[in-house]
Design an enzyme around this catalytic site. Structure first.
Site, PDB file in Angstrom:
ATOM      1  N   ASP A  47      40.861  34.686  37.684  1.00 30.19           N
ATOM      2  CA  ASP A  47      40.494  35.880  38.451  1.00 30.19           C
ATOM      3  C   ASP A  47      39.478  36.712  37.670  1.00 30.19           C
ATOM      4  OD1 ASP A  47      42.200  36.827  36.513  1.00 30.19           O
ATOM      5  OD2 ASP A  47      43.506  37.938  37.881  1.00 30.19           O
ATOM      6  N   SER A  48      39.177  36.284  36.433  1.00 29.39           N
ATOM      7  CA  SER A  48      38.069  36.891  35.681  1.00 29.39           C
ATOM      8  C   SER A  48      36.755  36.697  36.417  1.00 29.39           C
ATOM      9  CB  SER A  48      37.980  36.282  34.281  1.00 29.39           C
ATOM     10  OG  SER A  48      37.940  34.873  34.348  1.00 29.39           O
ATOM     11  N   ASP A  86      44.027  30.798  39.172  1.00 31.33           N
ATOM     12  CA  ASP A  86      44.755  32.061  39.008  1.00 31.33           C
ATOM     13  C   ASP A  86      45.258  32.583  40.346  1.00 31.33           C
ATOM     14  OD1 ASP A  86      45.166  33.026  36.460  1.00 31.33           O
ATOM     15  OD2 ASP A  86      43.196  33.978  36.319  1.00 31.33           O
ATOM     16  N   LYS A 115      48.264  29.707  37.874  1.00 31.74           N
ATOM     17  CA  LYS A 115      48.639  30.567  36.744  1.00 31.74           C
ATOM     18  C   LYS A 115      48.964  31.950  37.276  1.00 31.74           C
ATOM     19  CE  LYS A 115      45.484  32.141  33.597  1.00 31.74           C
ATOM     20  NZ  LYS A 115      45.576  33.594  33.774  1.00 31.74           N
ATOM     21  N   GLU A 117      50.477  36.066  35.890  1.00 35.94           N
ATOM     22  CA  GLU A 117      50.650  36.947  34.738  1.00 35.94           C
ATOM     23  C   GLU A 117      52.017  37.643  34.750  1.00 35.94           C
ATOM     24  OE1 GLU A 117      47.429  39.750  34.544  1.00 35.94           O
ATOM     25  OE2 GLU A 117      45.900  38.174  34.574  1.00 35.94           O
ATOM     26  N   GLU A 184      47.449  36.089  25.552  1.00 28.40           N
ATOM     27  CA  GLU A 184      46.188  36.837  25.443  1.00 28.40           C
ATOM     28  C   GLU A 184      46.377  38.132  24.657  1.00 28.40           C
ATOM     29  OE1 GLU A 184      44.064  37.491  29.129  1.00 28.40           O
ATOM     30  OE2 GLU A 184      42.569  38.781  28.147  1.00 28.40           O
TER      31      GLU A 184
END
Ligand code: KIV
Length: 281
Positions: A47-48, A86, A115, A117, A184
Site C-alpha cells: 500500500d506504499s 497488502d 499482508k 498490519e 518495520e
C-alpha cells in the site's frame, strides 16, 4: 508463474541454514519485470503505492480496488517471484466476512498471499483469512496504517516492555497461521529477539541485519524518491537524476528539431511520393 509458495517461504529461517529472503515492492508491470529479472524471492504490491506512486502523504488513501488494479498489473507479468498483496487500511478492520472477501479479491487479482498490519488485535481476522486457504504475512513494529494512532512514522519497540510486546505479538501471529512477518522500524536488538522467538521468517525494513530477509520500496532503492530519505534506505541507483537528464535531452531535441530524424519516421514508398509530388526523404 511462481513456484515459490507460502509453505516454502515459511521454511526459510536463516538459523536453519536458509538463504536470506529478498523482497521488493512493485506496483506495475515494468517494475515487476525488473524485480523478477533480478531474481528477488517476493514482490510486495504494497500500500506504499499511495506514497511512492500516487502522491499521497500516507498509505491510508488506497482502497481494495486500487490494490487489485496494481496487483493485476504485476501478476500479468507472471513473475517467478511470489506476489504478496497488502490489504489496505479498513479492508480488514470491520467484519470477518468483508475481510475474507477483500483478501480473496486480491488473490483473484493474481497475488499468492496477502499482508496485513498489526499484532494481537488482528488475530481473529488472520485466522479467518487462513481458514479461507489464503496465506497471510504479518507486519508489526512501525505499521504505517497506524500513523495517526502512533503520532507519526516513529521507530517502535524502544523500551524493554514494548520489545516484549513485539515478541509476544510475533508469537501470536505465528500461532494464528502467518507464514512470515515484516518487522518495520524497530531497534536491531528487538528485531533479533523477535527473529529468535519465532519459527517463521522475519523480513526487516529499518530493523537491522538480524532478520531472515530484507525488503525495500522500489522507488527508494532505485533513487526515484528524492524527497524522503529514511536512514534505513540504501540507494543503489539515482534513476530520478537519470530520468530527468534523459527527458531534458528529449525536450532539447524536440525544440531544436533534432527529433525525430528520418530514420525515426515512416516514409512513403518512392513511387507513391512521386505520384503525390512530395519529397522522398
Ligand atoms: O507497503 C509497503 O511497502 C510495506 C513495506 C514497507 C514492508 O508494507
Amino acid at each position: 508463474m511462481t513456484e515459490l509458495f507460502a509453505p516454502a517461504i515459511r521454511a526459510r529461517k536463516v538459523r536453519n541454514g536458509a538463504e536470506r529472503l529478498v523482497m521488493v515492492t512493485a506496483y506495475d508491470a515494468p517494475s515487476a519485470r525488473a524485480a523478477d529479472a533480478a531474481g528477488v524471492d517476493l514482490i510486495l504490491v504494497g500500500d506504499s503505492v499511495a506514497m511512492a506512486v500516487l502522491g499521497y502523504d500516507d498509505t491510508l488513501q488506497v482502497t481494495v480496488g486500487d490494490m487489485a488494479h496494481h496487483v493485476a498489473a504485476v501478476a500479468r507479468t507472471a513473475p517467478a517471484a511470489h506476489v504478496v498483496a497488502d490489504l489496505p487500511w479498513m479492508s480488514y478492520h470491520v467484519s470477518p466476512a468483508d475481510t475474507v472477501r477483500n483478501a480473496a479479491r486480491l488473490i483473484r487479482s493474481g497475488a499468492q498471499s496477502v499482508k496485513l498490519e498489526g499484532g494481537r488485535k488482528r488475530l481473529p481476522m488472520i485466522e479467518r483469512i487462513c481458514d479461507a486457504e489464503i496465506p497471510v504475512m504479518g507486519h508489526i513494529g512501525l505499521t504505517p496504517q497506524s500513523v495517526n494512532a502512533m503520532g507519526g512514522f516513529k521507530v517502535q519497540g524502544r523500551t524493554a516492555e514494548a520489545a516484549r510486546r513485539l515478541v509476544q505479538a510475533a508469537k501470536s501471529l505465528t500461532h494464528a497461521g502467518c507464514y512470515a512477518i515484516v518487522l518495520e522500524g524497530v531497534p536491531v536488538q528487538v528485531a533479533e529477539l523477535v527473529t529468535d522467538a519465532v519459527e517463521i521468517p522475519t523480513i526487516g525494513i529499518g530493523a537491522g541485519p538480524g532478520c531472515d530477509g530484507q525488503v525495500l520500496v522500489f522507488q527508494d532503492l532505485l533513487g526515484f524518491e528524492q524527497r524522503l530519505a529514511p536512514k534505513f534506505v540504501r540507494r543503489y541507483a539515482d534513476l530520478h537524476a537519470a530520468a530527468t537528464e534523459a527527458l531534458r535531452r528529449f525536450a532539447g531535441d524536440v525544440r531544436s528539431g533534432a527529433f525525430p530524424s528520418p530514420q525515426e519516421s515512416y516514409q512513403l514508398p518512392a513511387s507513391e511520393a512521386a505520384e503525390l509530388g512530395v519529397v522522398d526523404l
